[in-house]
Write a protein that holds these residues in place. Sequence first.
Motif, short mmCIF file in Angstrom:
data_model
loop_
_atom_site.label_atom_id
_atom_site.label_comp_id
_atom_site.label_asym_id
_atom_site.label_seq_id
_atom_site.Cartn_x
_atom_site.Cartn_y
_atom_site.Cartn_z
N LYS A 179 0.83 -1.20 0.00
CA LYS A 179 0.00 0.00 0.00
C LYS A 179 0.87 1.26 0.00
CE LYS A 179 -4.00 2.15 0.43
NZ LYS A 179 -3.54 3.53 0.56
N GLU A 188 2.14 1.74 -3.52
CA GLU A 188 1.07 2.25 -4.38
C GLU A 188 0.83 3.73 -4.13
OE1 GLU A 188 -2.04 -0.43 -3.42
OE2 GLU A 188 -1.33 -2.02 -4.79
N ASP A 189 0.90 4.16 -2.87
CA ASP A 189 0.76 5.57 -2.55
C ASP A 189 1.90 6.39 -3.15
OD1 ASP A 189 -1.59 5.12 -1.18
OD2 ASP A 189 -0.65 5.07 0.80
N LYS A 225 1.42 6.96 -6.85
CA LYS A 225 0.43 8.01 -7.14
C LYS A 225 1.03 9.40 -7.04
CE LYS A 225 -3.50 5.24 -5.48
NZ LYS A 225 -4.51 5.10 -4.40
N LYS A 226 2.02 9.56 -6.15
CA LYS A 226 2.63 10.88 -5.96
C LYS A 226 3.57 11.27 -7.09
CE LYS A 226 2.36 10.78 -0.90
NZ LYS A 226 3.09 10.77 0.37
#
Length: 220
Positions: A211, A214-215, A218-219
């Motif tokens: 997770k 994945e974060d 996204k950034k």
Amino acid sequence: MSFKIIIFSTLSLNLLYVITLAFDPSPLQDFCVADLTSSARLSGVRACKDPAKVEADDFFFRGGMHLAGNTSNPTGSASATVAVNQIPGLNTLGLILLRVDLRRNGFFPPHIHPRATELVTVLEGSMEIGFVTSHPGSNKHFSKVVQKGDVFVVPVGLVHYARNVGKGNAAALVAFNSQNPGFVFVPGGVFGTKPPIDAGYLSRAFMLDQKIVEDLQKKF
């Protein structure tokens, strides 16, 4: 000549050939001023301007390298480049120059220049500059707080970084011994690829929860 000497000489010549290819080729004339109107490319550089049309301004740039850049961004950093597009006479000479600025607590993320050694001269403030040796080896970390007037060198191809450790702004001039040193920022080069690298693989490689990976993706 013995067989061993022949083999040694052959290996030595091959090694010299590989080392020669690792850096920009030496120019074959006094200069090759870039013809900025030409679309032709020669090994990544522009075609030469007619020597009869070359003038002193082809080797000159008046661009405010004495002025600080805009550091109002997440990393608090800015850079201004003097390369072939600014000085056509730099074409084929294997050199570019940057001015870098860091506001207080500003930084450049870990990154790599695959084709150039970097030479940093601090103009203002205090910067910590560090690099990490390659593998195989100990991945040893060399770092130094570099003050105004000091010079620090980063060997070609190694992961390195810079950050402002002073109480005010910091600035430096940075020279590269390549016309196209390449800039590979490690965070974006790993988490910001298009298409993305598999998050499950990255979570194992960086020993992070998927997770979190994945974060991060996204950034970037």
